[in-house]
Scaffold this motif. Sequence first.
Motif, mmCIF file in Angstrom:
data_model
loop_
_atom_site.group_PDB
_atom_site.id
_atom_site.type_symbol
_atom_site.label_atom_id
_atom_site.label_comp_id
_atom_site.label_asym_id
_atom_site.label_seq_id
_atom_site.Cartn_x
_atom_site.Cartn_y
_atom_site.Cartn_z
ATOM 1 N N MET A 99 0.845 -1.189 0.000
ATOM 2 C CA MET A 99 0.000 0.000 0.000
ATOM 3 C C MET A 99 0.882 1.242 0.000
ATOM 4 S SD MET A 99 -2.879 1.188 2.801
ATOM 5 C CE MET A 99 -4.062 -0.057 2.297
ATOM 6 N N ASP A 100 0.510 2.238 -0.802
ATOM 7 C CA ASP A 100 1.211 3.519 -0.775
ATOM 8 C C ASP A 100 0.988 4.176 0.585
ATOM 9 O OD1 ASP A 100 1.893 3.091 -3.417
ATOM 10 O OD2 ASP A 100 0.222 4.267 -4.212
ATOM 11 N N VAL A 101 2.055 4.748 1.141
ATOM 12 C CA VAL A 101 1.949 5.341 2.475
ATOM 13 C C VAL A 101 2.626 6.706 2.493
ATOM 14 C CG1 VAL A 101 1.827 3.137 3.694
ATOM 15 C CG2 VAL A 101 4.057 4.160 3.218
ATOM 16 N N GLU A 102 2.308 7.476 3.512
ATOM 17 C CA GLU A 102 2.955 8.762 3.721
ATOM 18 C C GLU A 102 2.991 9.067 5.207
ATOM 19 O OE1 GLU A 102 0.608 11.628 1.628
ATOM 20 O OE2 GLU A 102 -0.858 11.827 3.249
ATOM 21 N N GLY A 103 3.919 9.927 5.587
ATOM 22 C CA GLY A 103 4.057 10.302 6.982
ATOM 23 C C GLY A 103 5.318 11.126 7.177
ATOM 24 N N PRO A 104 5.553 11.613 8.374
ATOM 25 C CA PRO A 104 6.768 12.398 8.637
ATOM 26 C C PRO A 104 8.006 11.516 8.548
ATOM 27 C CG PRO A 104 5.638 11.896 10.684
ATOM 28 C CD PRO A 104 4.729 11.431 9.586
ATOM 29 N N ASN A 151 15.273 4.752 -4.122
ATOM 30 C CA ASN A 151 14.952 5.140 -5.500
ATOM 31 C C ASN A 151 13.551 4.686 -5.911
ATOM 32 O OD1 ASN A 151 17.835 5.548 -5.296
ATOM 33 N ND2 ASN A 151 17.840 5.771 -7.510
ATOM 34 N N GLY A 152 12.619 4.831 -4.989
ATOM 35 C CA GLY A 152 11.229 4.502 -5.280
ATOM 36 C C GLY A 152 10.861 3.053 -5.058
ATOM 37 N N GLN A 153 11.849 2.196 -4.782
ATOM 38 C CA GLN A 153 11.578 0.787 -4.531
ATOM 39 C C GLN A 153 11.356 0.552 -3.038
ATOM 40 O OE1 GLN A 153 11.181 -1.945 -6.482
ATOM 41 N NE2 GLN A 153 11.247 -0.622 -8.290
ATOM 42 N N VAL A 180 18.520 7.598 -3.591
ATOM 43 C CA VAL A 180 17.630 8.372 -2.722
ATOM 44 C C VAL A 180 16.904 7.426 -1.773
ATOM 45 C CG1 VAL A 180 15.704 9.982 -2.617
ATOM 46 C CG2 VAL A 180 17.336 10.109 -4.517
ATOM 47 N N ILE A 181 17.142 7.609 -0.489
ATOM 48 C CA ILE A 181 16.504 6.802 0.548
ATOM 49 C C ILE A 181 15.420 7.636 1.216
ATOM 50 C CG2 ILE A 181 16.836 5.592 2.735
ATOM 51 C CD1 ILE A 181 19.721 5.083 1.909
ATOM 52 N N ARG A 182 14.239 7.085 1.301
ATOM 53 C CA ARG A 182 13.143 7.724 2.032
ATOM 54 C C ARG A 182 12.782 6.852 3.233
ATOM 55 N NH1 ARG A 182 12.215 9.454 -3.224
ATOM 56 N NH2 ARG A 182 11.540 11.635 -3.401
ATOM 57 N N ALA A 183 12.545 7.500 4.363
ATOM 58 C CA ALA A 183 12.201 6.772 5.589
ATOM 59 C C ALA A 183 11.104 7.520 6.325
ATOM 60 C CB ALA A 183 13.429 6.616 6.485
ATOM 61 N N ILE A 184 10.115 6.778 6.807
ATOM 62 C CA ILE A 184 9.030 7.360 7.602
ATOM 63 C C ILE A 184 9.231 6.977 9.061
ATOM 64 C CG2 ILE A 184 6.544 7.309 8.049
ATOM 65 C CD1 ILE A 184 6.074 6.988 5.088
ATOM 66 N N GLY A 185 9.197 7.976 9.911
ATOM 67 C CA GLY A 185 9.405 7.779 11.341
ATOM 68 C C GLY A 185 9.525 9.137 12.007
ATOM 69 N N ASP A 186 10.035 9.154 13.228
ATOM 70 C CA ASP A 186 10.238 10.427 13.913
ATOM 71 C C ASP A 186 11.362 11.201 13.218
ATOM 72 O OD1 ASP A 186 9.844 12.201 16.377
ATOM 73 O OD2 ASP A 186 11.994 11.820 16.415
ATOM 74 N N ARG A 221 6.454 10.502 1.120
ATOM 75 C CA ARG A 221 5.606 9.529 0.435
ATOM 76 C C ARG A 221 6.443 8.360 -0.069
ATOM 77 N NH1 ARG A 221 1.540 13.472 -3.117
ATOM 78 N NH2 ARG A 221 0.423 14.339 -1.306
ATOM 79 N N ILE A 222 5.952 7.157 0.206
ATOM 80 C CA ILE A 222 6.653 5.936 -0.207
ATOM 81 C C ILE A 222 5.662 5.024 -0.922
ATOM 82 C CG2 ILE A 222 7.859 3.868 0.599
ATOM 83 C CD1 ILE A 222 9.053 5.483 2.825
ATOM 84 N N SER A 223 6.038 4.598 -2.116
ATOM 85 C CA SER A 223 5.154 3.763 -2.928
ATOM 86 C C SER A 223 5.119 2.328 -2.410
ATOM 87 C CB SER A 223 5.615 3.770 -4.389
ATOM 88 O OG SER A 223 5.609 5.081 -4.912
ATOM 89 N N LYS A 224 4.085 1.628 -2.786
ATOM 90 C CA LYS A 224 3.926 0.232 -2.383
ATOM 91 C C LYS A 224 4.911 -0.660 -3.131
ATOM 92 C CE LYS A 224 0.258 -0.508 -5.798
ATOM 93 N NZ LYS A 224 -1.180 -0.832 -5.981
ATOM 94 N N TYR A 225 5.087 -1.863 -2.619
ATOM 95 C CA TYR A 225 5.930 -2.862 -3.277
ATOM 96 C C TYR A 225 5.228 -3.337 -4.542
ATOM 97 C CZ TYR A 225 8.574 -7.181 -3.965
ATOM 98 O OH TYR A 225 9.340 -8.189 -4.489
#
Length: 240
Positions: A99-104, A151-153, A180-186, A221-225
């Motif tokens: 599932m596509d997700v988003e958060g801080p 990188n979107g994966q 590009v690394i994206r991480a959701i958390g504090d 924002r992080i895309s689903k697998y």
Amino acid sequence: MKSLYEKFVILFMFLILGFTIVLQFRNDVEDYSFVSLKTMSDLNGAINKEREEIGNLRGLIASQENKLKEYQRALEEDGSIKEVLSNEINTMKLISGFMDVEGPGIIIKLSDSERELYEGERPDDLVVHDGDVLTILNDLKVAGAEVLSINGQRFLNTSEVKCTGPTITINNYSYGQPFVIRAIGDPQTLDAAIKAPDSYALGLTEIYGLNVESYTSDKVRISKYRGDIAFKYIKPMEGE
């Protein structure tokens, strides 16, 4: 003479009594089995394990009872449990990465160094490797990152990260720098994991001159697998 005889009889009786007591004591000792400290420790560990298992089962029972109540409430109010099941499916998708997700969180960009080689260095020292990416991913996970992507994966427990020449492959897709690394958390905790004085990412910058840029955001924002997960060897335990 009589007194001496009586003393001898009394002494003999005490000897017989003492001998009987010794025999009885030896028989009693043989009835007991001595337990070593290791055996006691093993038994204590087994007891604690059983207690933990009982606690887990009680938690599972409570969870299933709550779910049953939710089903009953849905049937009474709407006449159907379709919405409840749909919510459960969405929760499983969220947990499993479908599932596509988003958060801080935080966004990090890694790229090769642009400086000249110092004496004793190799060209590979100034290049971002899969080990660098994996170490930073692990630092973010330790810092509480709930979701990660490269990188979107979407990065899952089954995802592979490996070097393939000048590129890095993840989930069977190859990408060149920047990574590009994206991480959701504090955001603050994740940022500290990257910029702390003893952090791996800071070491890449200060020692090898690799470019590590990062910034926090209230909406990452992080895309689903987008692949399939197929397990070849694992299966549920019998009796579970």
